[in-house]
Design an enzyme around this catalytic site. Structure first.
Site, PDB file in Angstrom:
ATOM      1  N   ASP A  32     -29.981  -0.134  17.515  1.00 15.23           N
ATOM      2  CA  ASP A  32     -30.696  -0.688  18.669  1.00 15.23           C
ATOM      3  C   ASP A  32     -29.690  -1.511  19.475  1.00 15.23           C
ATOM      4  O   ASP A  32     -28.739  -2.060  18.899  1.00 15.23           O
ATOM      5  CB  ASP A  32     -31.859  -1.603  18.201  1.00 15.23           C
ATOM      6  N   ASN A  36     -34.655  -4.859  24.379  1.00 12.25           N
ATOM      7  CA  ASN A  36     -36.065  -5.298  24.363  1.00 12.25           C
ATOM      8  C   ASN A  36     -36.508  -5.675  22.946  1.00 12.25           C
ATOM      9  O   ASN A  36     -37.652  -5.438  22.570  1.00 12.25           O
ATOM     10  CB  ASN A  36     -36.959  -4.182  24.935  1.00 12.25           C
ATOM     11  N   LYS A  85     -39.606   1.098  28.703  1.00 11.51           N
ATOM     12  CA  LYS A  85     -41.000   1.567  28.706  1.00 11.51           C
ATOM     13  C   LYS A  85     -41.942   0.831  29.658  1.00 11.51           C
ATOM     14  O   LYS A  85     -43.147   1.049  29.600  1.00 11.51           O
ATOM     15  CB  LYS A  85     -41.552   1.480  27.288  1.00 11.51           C
ATOM     16  N   SER A 125     -45.508  10.371  25.325  1.00  7.80           N
ATOM     17  CA  SER A 125     -46.639   9.517  25.693  1.00  7.80           C
ATOM     18  C   SER A 125     -47.765  10.357  26.271  1.00  7.80           C
ATOM     19  O   SER A 125     -47.521  11.397  26.899  1.00  7.80           O
ATOM     20  CB  SER A 125     -46.164   8.514  26.749  1.00  7.80           C
ATOM     21  N   TYR A 150     -41.076   6.089  34.643  1.00 14.20           N
ATOM     22  CA  TYR A 150     -41.174   6.035  33.184  1.00 14.20           C
ATOM     23  C   TYR A 150     -41.847   7.308  32.656  1.00 14.20           C
ATOM     24  O   TYR A 150     -41.318   8.003  31.788  1.00 14.20           O
ATOM     25  CB  TYR A 150     -41.984   4.794  32.735  1.00 14.20           C
ATOM     26  N   LYS A 154     -40.464  10.832  30.308  1.00 16.41           N
ATOM     27  CA  LYS A 154     -41.089  11.444  29.114  1.00 16.41           C
ATOM     28  C   LYS A 154     -41.314  12.932  29.355  1.00 16.41           C
ATOM     29  O   LYS A 154     -41.031  13.761  28.485  1.00 16.41           O
ATOM     30  CB  LYS A 154     -42.422  10.761  28.781  1.00 16.41           C
ATOM     31  N   ASP A 296     -54.175   3.350  37.604  1.00 19.72           N
ATOM     32  CA  ASP A 296     -54.967   3.472  36.365  1.00 19.72           C
ATOM     33  C   ASP A 296     -55.965   4.620  36.442  1.00 19.72           C
ATOM     34  O   ASP A 296     -56.563   4.862  37.497  1.00 19.72           O
ATOM     35  CB  ASP A 296     -55.761   2.175  36.109  1.00 19.72           C
TER      36      ASP A 296
HETATM   37  P1  NAD Z   1     -39.794  -1.196  22.390  1.00 22.49           P
HETATM   38  O1  NAD Z   1     -39.241  -1.588  23.705  1.00 22.49           O
HETATM   39  O2  NAD Z   1     -40.381  -2.245  21.529  1.00 22.49           O
HETATM   40  O3  NAD Z   1     -38.700  -0.392  21.536  1.00 22.49           O
HETATM   41  C1  NAD Z   1     -37.693   0.394  22.126  1.00 22.49           C
HETATM   42  C2  NAD Z   1     -36.370  -0.087  21.567  1.00 22.49           C
HETATM   43  O4  NAD Z   1     -35.297   0.687  22.136  1.00 22.49           O
HETATM   44  C3  NAD Z   1     -36.079  -1.553  21.897  1.00 22.49           C
HETATM   45  O5  NAD Z   1     -35.820  -2.264  20.699  1.00 22.49           O
HETATM   46  C4  NAD Z   1     -34.839  -1.491  22.793  1.00 22.49           C
HETATM   47  O6  NAD Z   1     -33.998  -2.603  22.586  1.00 22.49           O
HETATM   48  C5  NAD Z   1     -34.210  -0.172  22.386  1.00 22.49           C
HETATM   49  N1  NAD Z   1     -33.376   0.484  23.412  1.00 22.49           N
HETATM   50  C6  NAD Z   1     -33.690   0.765  24.699  1.00 22.49           C
HETATM   51  N2  NAD Z   1     -32.664   1.385  25.306  1.00 22.49           N
HETATM   52  C7  NAD Z   1     -31.677   1.523  24.381  1.00 22.49           C
HETATM   53  C8  NAD Z   1     -30.370   2.080  24.404  1.00 22.49           C
HETATM   54  N3  NAD Z   1     -29.842   2.597  25.512  1.00 22.49           N
HETATM   55  N4  NAD Z   1     -29.632   2.046  23.265  1.00 22.49           N
HETATM   56  C9  NAD Z   1     -30.132   1.504  22.118  1.00 22.49           C
HETATM   57  N5  NAD Z   1     -31.364   0.943  22.048  1.00 22.49           N
HETATM   58  C10 NAD Z   1     -32.131   0.964  23.168  1.00 22.49           C
HETATM   59  O7  NAD Z   1     -40.882  -0.043  22.677  1.00 22.49           O
HETATM   60  P2  NAD Z   1     -41.943   0.619  21.703  1.00 22.49           P
HETATM   61  O8  NAD Z   1     -43.290   0.200  22.170  1.00 22.49           O
HETATM   62  O9  NAD Z   1     -41.553   0.413  20.296  1.00 22.49           O
HETATM   63  O10 NAD Z   1     -41.764   2.133  22.115  1.00 22.49           O
HETATM   64  C11 NAD Z   1     -40.901   3.017  21.397  1.00 22.49           C
HETATM   65  C12 NAD Z   1     -40.883   4.350  22.110  1.00 22.49           C
HETATM   66  O11 NAD Z   1     -42.222   4.843  22.228  1.00 22.49           O
HETATM   67  C13 NAD Z   1     -40.345   4.270  23.540  1.00 22.49           C
HETATM   68  O12 NAD Z   1     -39.590   5.450  23.814  1.00 22.49           O
HETATM   69  C14 NAD Z   1     -41.606   4.240  24.377  1.00 22.49           C
HETATM   70  O13 NAD Z   1     -41.387   4.743  25.668  1.00 22.49           O
HETATM   71  C15 NAD Z   1     -42.515   5.148  23.574  1.00 22.49           C
HETATM   72  N6  NAD Z   1     -43.941   4.900  23.833  1.00 22.49           N
HETATM   73  C16 NAD Z   1     -44.428   3.639  23.712  1.00 22.49           C
HETATM   74  C17 NAD Z   1     -45.774   3.391  23.991  1.00 22.49           C
HETATM   75  C18 NAD Z   1     -46.343   2.003  23.878  1.00 22.49           C
HETATM   76  O14 NAD Z   1     -47.416   1.762  24.402  1.00 22.49           O
HETATM   77  N7  NAD Z   1     -45.698   1.063  23.207  1.00 22.49           N
HETATM   78  C19 NAD Z   1     -46.627   4.437  24.377  1.00 22.49           C
HETATM   79  C20 NAD Z   1     -46.090   5.727  24.474  1.00 22.49           C
HETATM   80  C21 NAD Z   1     -44.734   5.947  24.204  1.00 22.49           C
HETATM   81  C1  UD1 Z   2     -49.898   2.007  30.257  1.00 19.55           C
HETATM   82  C2  UD1 Z   2     -49.113   3.129  30.899  1.00 19.55           C
HETATM   83  C3  UD1 Z   2     -48.687   4.133  29.874  1.00 19.55           C
HETATM   84  C4  UD1 Z   2     -47.951   3.442  28.749  1.00 19.55           C
HETATM   85  C5  UD1 Z   2     -48.833   2.343  28.164  1.00 19.55           C
HETATM   86  C6  UD1 Z   2     -48.166   1.565  27.080  1.00 19.55           C
HETATM   87  C7  UD1 Z   2     -49.971   3.358  33.181  1.00 19.55           C
HETATM   88  C8  UD1 Z   2     -50.749   4.204  34.135  1.00 19.55           C
HETATM   89  N1  UD1 Z   2     -49.912   3.776  31.918  1.00 19.55           N
HETATM   90  O1  UD1 Z   2     -51.092   2.563  29.729  1.00 19.55           O
HETATM   91  O2  UD1 Z   2     -47.831   5.092  30.481  1.00 19.55           O
HETATM   92  O3  UD1 Z   2     -47.607   4.389  27.756  1.00 19.55           O
HETATM   93  O4  UD1 Z   2     -49.175   1.435  29.210  1.00 19.55           O
HETATM   94  O5  UD1 Z   2     -47.055   0.868  27.545  1.00 19.55           O
HETATM   95  O6  UD1 Z   2     -49.433   2.332  33.536  1.00 19.55           O
HETATM   96  N2  UD1 Z   2     -56.112  -3.871  31.574  1.00 19.55           N
HETATM   97  C9  UD1 Z   2     -56.836  -4.930  32.099  1.00 19.55           C
HETATM   98  N3  UD1 Z   2     -56.201  -6.131  32.233  1.00 19.55           N
HETATM   99  C10 UD1 Z   2     -54.896  -6.337  31.893  1.00 19.55           C
HETATM  100  C11 UD1 Z   2     -54.172  -5.248  31.355  1.00 19.55           C
HETATM  101  C12 UD1 Z   2     -54.805  -4.023  31.223  1.00 19.55           C
HETATM  102  O7  UD1 Z   2     -58.012  -4.783  32.411  1.00 19.55           O
HETATM  103  O8  UD1 Z   2     -54.381  -7.445  32.061  1.00 19.55           O
HETATM  104  C13 UD1 Z   2     -56.789  -2.583  31.377  1.00 19.55           C
HETATM  105  C14 UD1 Z   2     -56.189  -1.431  32.168  1.00 19.55           C
HETATM  106  O9  UD1 Z   2     -56.745  -1.339  33.440  1.00 19.55           O
HETATM  107  C15 UD1 Z   2     -56.532  -0.228  31.259  1.00 19.55           C
HETATM  108  C16 UD1 Z   2     -56.515  -0.824  29.845  1.00 19.55           C
HETATM  109  O10 UD1 Z   2     -56.666  -2.234  30.020  1.00 19.55           O
HETATM  110  O11 UD1 Z   2     -57.836   0.223  31.523  1.00 19.55           O
HETATM  111  C17 UD1 Z   2     -55.221  -0.563  29.078  1.00 19.55           C
HETATM  112  O12 UD1 Z   2     -54.111  -0.976  29.888  1.00 19.55           O
HETATM  113  P1  UD1 Z   2     -52.611  -1.007  29.322  1.00 19.55           P
HETATM  114  O13 UD1 Z   2     -52.582  -1.722  28.031  1.00 19.55           O
HETATM  115  O14 UD1 Z   2     -51.738  -1.502  30.422  1.00 19.55           O
HETATM  116  O15 UD1 Z   2     -52.296   0.527  29.000  1.00 19.55           O
HETATM  117  P2  UD1 Z   2     -52.453   1.823  29.920  1.00 19.55           P
HETATM  118  O16 UD1 Z   2     -52.615   1.458  31.328  1.00 19.55           O
HETATM  119  O17 UD1 Z   2     -53.482   2.700  29.294  1.00 19.55           O
END
Ligand code: NAD
Ligand code: UD1
Length: 341
Positions: A32, A36, A85, A125, A150, A154, A296
């Site tokens: 890592d 983040n 992300k 995602s 973003y 993906k 959204d």
């Molecule tokens: P996160 O930010 O907590 O973890 C990602 C990690 O990657 C971080 O620790 C960051 O420091 C590291 N990183 C970023 N760029 C890098 C680089 N160039 N070299 C080395 N390390 C690097 O995010 P997460 O929530 O754990 O998500 C993990 C993966 O899942 C991501 O690819 C994210 O896009 C995907 N994802 C997350 C969600 C979500 O809601 N959390 C939803 C769908 C997909």
């Molecule tokens: C968003 C991203 C998605 C990403 C995910 C996790 C968009 C369109 N989608 O999903 O690509 O993978 O985050 O990082 O941005 N909400 C509130 N108040 C708040 C925050 C959120 O009402 O302060 C509502 C939103 O309107 C939504 C739900 O909660 O209905 C979930 O929101 P959020 O957690 O941001 O995730 P997504 O929007 O589903």
């Protein structure tokens, strides 16, 4: 047992998956760049599991440094979490998102090819389904029409990895489409604690409950959903972690690229989450109804049957479990802060 390279392993989902891999007996190598995350997550993985593993602070964009990991370790499979992300930030900094997420993956592919690594699991995602598909989302539906850089990274990486399986017919690549991961490890030692004001729902709720933010804005109560607020498929991060182990097992018996949703198949509204959180924590969450947030969708959730049938995986935690563990993690963080740690 396989030796698995975990990129982005100090992050939210990566750290939970490292714990699950170690507990299932896998060897891991973790990397890592902490853009983040922090080294505290790496220590916490060791503390929870009582196991050691090599860790590299390394940027995947730095190919020379990145290659050292492959020179110094025999890697059998890669789980690729590393990436940026934040949806909103990706709109204001598209170059940063395309550069980081695409080049890191291209570097990884080059090294996998050079060192003969043939198994890969990628964090995709639900955002790749775009806005036009009917719900629940099924893996064979058309993807694309992403509305922010973003989401586009993906979509593009999915295509790149599918294309790479054509000249590499012996590769096994699994694209996992996550729905909305929340919750934390029951130990409270790892979880999600974003910097600044959170964009996502659960981290915002925990800040309000902790008294660090005054009020949650509920973005819209006039959607065509059961209570008018937006509906999503929230999934416990520990369930997500076990899904990766099941996907890894699957790579042993398949070739080419395949796609799986990781979701529960259940939709919960914003107010469902607020109420479940209040029940699980015993803390009131102050909220107000605010205008809809641009971009959204009203409602989406997974069709989770493919992962159940083909990976033998399904989510086992419910919304109350997710809220309880998110709150447990937040409380632990607050205790640490109070103790000056
Ligand atoms: P996160 O930010 O907590 O973890 C990602 C990690 O990657 C971080 O620790 C960051 O420091 C590291 N990183 C970023 N760029 C890098 C680089 N160039 N070299 C080395 N390390 C690097 O995010 P997460 O929530 O754990 O998500 C993990 C993966 O899942 C991501 O690819 C994210 O896009 C995907 N994802 C997350 C969600 C979500 O809601 N959390 C939803 C769908 C997909
Ligand atoms: C968003 C991203 C998605 C990403 C995910 C996790 C968009 C369109 N989608 O999903 O690509 O993978 O985050 O990082 O941005 N909400 C509130 N108040 C708040 C925050 C959120 O009402 O302060 C509502 C939103 O309107 C939504 C739900 O909660 O209905 C979930 O929101 P959020 O957690 O941001 O995730 P997504 O929007 O589903």
């Amino acid at each position: 047992m396989m030796n698995v390279l975990v990129t982005g392993g100090a992050g939210f989902i990566g750290s939970h998956t490292c714990v699950e891999l170690l507990e299932c007996g896998y060897q891991i190598v973790v990397m890592d760049n902490f853009v983040n995350s922090t080294a505290a997550a790496v220590d916490a993985i060791k503390k929870i599991t009582g196991k050691e593993f090599p860790f590299y602070e390394c940027d995947m964009l730095d190919l020379e440094n990145f290659e050292k990991i492959f020179q110094e370790n025999k890697i059998d499979a890669v789980i690729h979490f590393a990436g940026l992300k934040a949806v909103g930030e990706s709109v204001t900094k598209p170059w940063l998102y395309y550069h980081n997420n695409l080049v890191s993956t291209l570097n990884l592919i080059a090294l996998m090819e050079k060192y003969g690594v043939k198994k890969l699991i990628f964090s995709s995602s639900a955002t790749v389904y775009g806005a036009k598909n009917p719900i629940p989302y099924r893996e064979d539906m058309e993807t694309g029409g992403t509305t922010n850089p973003y989401g586009s990274t993906k979509f593009m990486i999915e295509q790149i990895l599918k294309d790479e399986c054509v000249p590499h017919p012996d590769w096994s690549v699994i694209l996992l489409r996550y729905f909305n991961p929340i919750g934390a490890h029951p130990s409270g030692l790892i979880g999600e604690d974003p910097n600044g004001i959170p964009n996502n729902l659960m981290p915002y709720i925990t800040r309000v409950a902790a008294g660090k933010l005054p009020c949650l804005s509920v973005y819209g109560d006039d959607y065509p959903t059961h209570d008018g607020t937006g509906v999503r498929d929230y999934i416990h991060v520990c369930d997500l972690a076990s899904g990766h182990v099941k996907a890894l097992e699957k790579t042993e018996t398949m070739q080419g690229a395949d796609v799986y949703n990781l979701g529960t198949g259940c939709g919960s509204s914003v107010l469902d989450v607020v109420h479940a959180f209040e029940e699980a924590s015993g803390v009131k969450v102050t909220y107000k109804i605010a205008p809809r947030r641009a971009g959204d969708l009203a409602e989406y959730y997974a069709d989770a049957t493919k992962a159940k049938k083909e990976l033998g995986w399904e989510a086992k935690y419910n919304l109350l479990d997710m809220c309880r563990d998110s709150w447990n993690f937040t409380k632990k963080r607050m205790e640490q802060e109070a103790a000056g740690k």
